[in-house]
Design a protein around this motif. Structure first.
Motif, PDB file in Angstrom:
ATOM      1  N   ALA A 233       0.829  -1.215   0.000  1.00 61.08           N
ATOM      2  CA  ALA A 233       0.000   0.000   0.000  1.00 61.08           C
ATOM      3  C   ALA A 233       0.862   1.264   0.000  1.00 61.08           C
ATOM      4  CB  ALA A 233      -0.926   0.006   1.207  1.00 61.08           C
ATOM      5  N   VAL A 234       1.996   1.239   0.728  1.00 62.74           N
ATOM      6  CA  VAL A 234       2.864   2.430   0.785  1.00 62.74           C
ATOM      7  C   VAL A 234       3.571   2.643  -0.547  1.00 62.74           C
ATOM      8  CG1 VAL A 234       4.770   3.564   1.964  1.00 62.74           C
ATOM      9  CG2 VAL A 234       3.205   2.178   3.253  1.00 62.74           C
ATOM     10  N   CYS A 235       4.078   1.564  -1.153  1.00 63.82           N
ATOM     11  CA  CYS A 235       4.765   1.686  -2.449  1.00 63.82           C
ATOM     12  C   CYS A 235       3.838   2.299  -3.489  1.00 63.82           C
ATOM     13  CB  CYS A 235       5.214   0.312  -2.947  1.00 63.82           C
ATOM     14  SG  CYS A 235       6.509  -0.387  -1.934  1.00 63.82           S
ATOM     15  N   VAL A 236       2.605   1.833  -3.498  1.00 65.12           N
ATOM     16  CA  VAL A 236       1.633   2.278  -4.489  1.00 65.12           C
ATOM     17  C   VAL A 236       1.100   3.666  -4.127  1.00 65.12           C
ATOM     18  CG1 VAL A 236      -0.650   1.788  -5.452  1.00 65.12           C
ATOM     19  CG2 VAL A 236       0.953  -0.077  -5.072  1.00 65.12           C
ATOM     20  N   GLY A 237       0.843   3.860  -2.833  1.00 65.52           N
ATOM     21  CA  GLY A 237       0.094   5.045  -2.422  1.00 65.52           C
ATOM     22  C   GLY A 237       0.902   6.272  -2.053  1.00 65.52           C
ATOM     23  N   SER A 238       2.213   6.120  -1.845  1.00 63.96           N
ATOM     24  CA  SER A 238       3.008   7.246  -1.352  1.00 63.96           C
ATOM     25  C   SER A 238       2.950   8.495  -2.242  1.00 63.96           C
ATOM     26  CB  SER A 238       4.464   6.819  -1.127  1.00 63.96           C
ATOM     27  OG  SER A 238       5.043   7.631  -0.149  1.00 63.96           O
ATOM     28  N   PRO A 239       3.164   8.369  -3.564  1.00 60.26           N
ATOM     29  CA  PRO A 239       3.097   9.569  -4.416  1.00 60.26           C
ATOM     30  C   PRO A 239       1.729  10.245  -4.350  1.00 60.26           C
ATOM     31  CG  PRO A 239       4.096   7.753  -5.607  1.00 60.26           C
ATOM     32  CD  PRO A 239       3.582   7.179  -4.326  1.00 60.26           C
ATOM     33  N   VAL A 240       0.661   9.448  -4.391  1.00 62.23           N
ATOM     34  CA  VAL A 240      -0.698  10.001  -4.346  1.00 62.23           C
ATOM     35  C   VAL A 240      -0.929  10.702  -3.004  1.00 62.23           C
ATOM     36  CG1 VAL A 240      -3.077   9.466  -4.965  1.00 62.23           C
ATOM     37  CG2 VAL A 240      -1.301   7.824  -5.494  1.00 62.23           C
ATOM     38  N   ASP A 241      -0.348  10.123  -1.951  1.00 63.78           N
ATOM     39  CA  ASP A 241      -0.524  10.641  -0.602  1.00 63.78           C
ATOM     40  C   ASP A 241       0.152  12.000  -0.427  1.00 63.78           C
ATOM     41  OD1 ASP A 241      -1.567  10.233   2.002  1.00 63.78           O
ATOM     42  OD2 ASP A 241       0.465   9.867   2.723  1.00 63.78           O
ATOM     43  N   VAL A 242       1.367  12.135  -0.969  1.00 61.91           N
ATOM     44  CA  VAL A 242       2.108  13.400  -0.867  1.00 61.91           C
ATOM     45  C   VAL A 242       1.322  14.503  -1.584  1.00 61.91           C
ATOM     46  CG1 VAL A 242       4.202  14.614  -1.607  1.00 61.91           C
ATOM     47  CG2 VAL A 242       4.381  12.353  -0.561  1.00 61.91           C
ATOM     48  N   VAL A 243       0.822  14.202  -2.779  1.00 59.47           N
ATOM     49  CA  VAL A 243       0.041  15.176  -3.543  1.00 59.47           C
ATOM     50  C   VAL A 243      -1.209  15.580  -2.762  1.00 59.47           C
ATOM     51  CG1 VAL A 243      -1.362  15.508  -5.635  1.00 59.47           C
ATOM     52  CG2 VAL A 243       0.905  14.475  -5.799  1.00 59.47           C
TER      53      VAL A 243
END
Length: 307
Positions: A233-243
């Motif tokens: 979940a972190v690998c996939v979601g990190s970029p979306v989360d920062v934005v």
């Protein structure tokens, strides 16, 4: 018996039971890990400050350093800032996205399906319930980020919001009802993606582990599956989360794409994995606590039927 639905043959669980056990598990995980989340929001919102002579050292450094700084400057309670909307969010969002996952997955594969559910169907079910749940729970997410983002204020400066309920009403009064759904685009994308990554990978990892001789549907299996789910979940979601954090915390970005491009241009591609370790600390521990609790609580709501 379907791959993930291990309650299927042994007992029945109602929709209300699914919702309640998911909400309880999500809330318990939230209370345990919200200090890490508060630290994560502060780290992500911290931009590189450059003075005329040199680069100013950032105020928050590292996950535990940030936790320590917040506790020292603002008191321990500040780490649980945003826990009230956080729990509102988990009741609604956790209850819906996790509770509906099995029923939606079963809907996609059809009533009389036998054998292991294909991964694509698991991902589809995760995307569906994630998007649906956050569309309903977006206001709780916005209030949580707003409360967490507020750091130590200079003496005499009043707080923007006195608490969660005050924040809801203030935002509606000052910015209108639609403001509660600020950032809904990136938020739907982020939560659908992370939900699919978490639930489908938990389901898949658990299914794989259970095929290894010696492993049964017990706490050890749930622990490994939860860690795997958190990592993916972190690998996939990190970029979306920062934005998402930047857009909710800073109104100067025009759109999701605008925020993505500016971040890439100004801070480089690694900025999207800013706080990867804290993010994994938070999502990894969140998933382990949530899934372990869920598997136990679900048993309380499952009516035993003679197999």
């Amino acid at each position: 018996m379907g791959g993930g639905d291990h309650g299927g043959a042994k007992g029945e669980i109602s929709y209300a039971g699914r919702f309640a056990s998911s909400a309880i598990a999500a809330c318990f995980a939230e209370v345990c890990t919200i200090p890490l989340d508060t630290a994560k929001v502060r780290l992500q919102l911290q931009k590189t400050a450059v003075s005329r002579d040199s680069v100013v050292l950032p105020k928050y450094r590292g996950m535990l350093g940030t936790v320590a700084t917040i506790a020292r400057e603002e008191g321990l309670a500040a780490l649980w800032k945003g826990v009230v909307p956080g729990l509102h969010r988990q009741c609604l969002f956790g209850g819906l996205r996790i509770g509906l996952y099995e029923p939606v997955k079963n809907l996609y594969v059809g009533e009389n399906f036998v054998g292991d559910v294909p991964l694509s169907k698991k991902i589809l079910a995760g995307l569906t319930t994630g998007a649906l749940a956050i569309s309903i729970a977006n206001p709780t997410d916005l209030v949580k980020v707003r409360l967490q983002a507020e750091g130590k204020l200079p003496p005499g400066v009043p707080r923007r919001y006195s608490g969660a309920l005050n924040a809801y009403s203030t935002i509606v009064k000052q910015e209108g009802v639609r403001a509660l759904w600020t950032g809904i685009g990136p938020n739907v994308a982020r939560n659908a993606i992370i939900n699919a990554a978490e639930l489908a990978s938990y389901d898949q990892v658990k299914q794989t582990i259970l095929k290894i001789p010696g492993f049964t549907d017990n706490v050890v299996t749930h622990l490994f599956s939860g860690l795997g789910a958190g990592f993916i979940a972190v690998c996939v979601g990190s970029p979306v989360d920062v934005v998402k954090s930047r857009m909710m915390g800073d109104p100067s970005y025009k759109s999701t794409v605008d925020c993505f491009v500016k971040t890439l241009k100004n801070d480089g591609p690694l900025a999207f994995y800013k706080g990867f370790i804290p993010n994994f600390g938070r999502l990894g521990s969140w998933n382990v606590i949530m899934f372990l609790t869920l598997e136990q609580v679900k048993k309380l709501f499952t009516k035993e039927t003679p197999a």
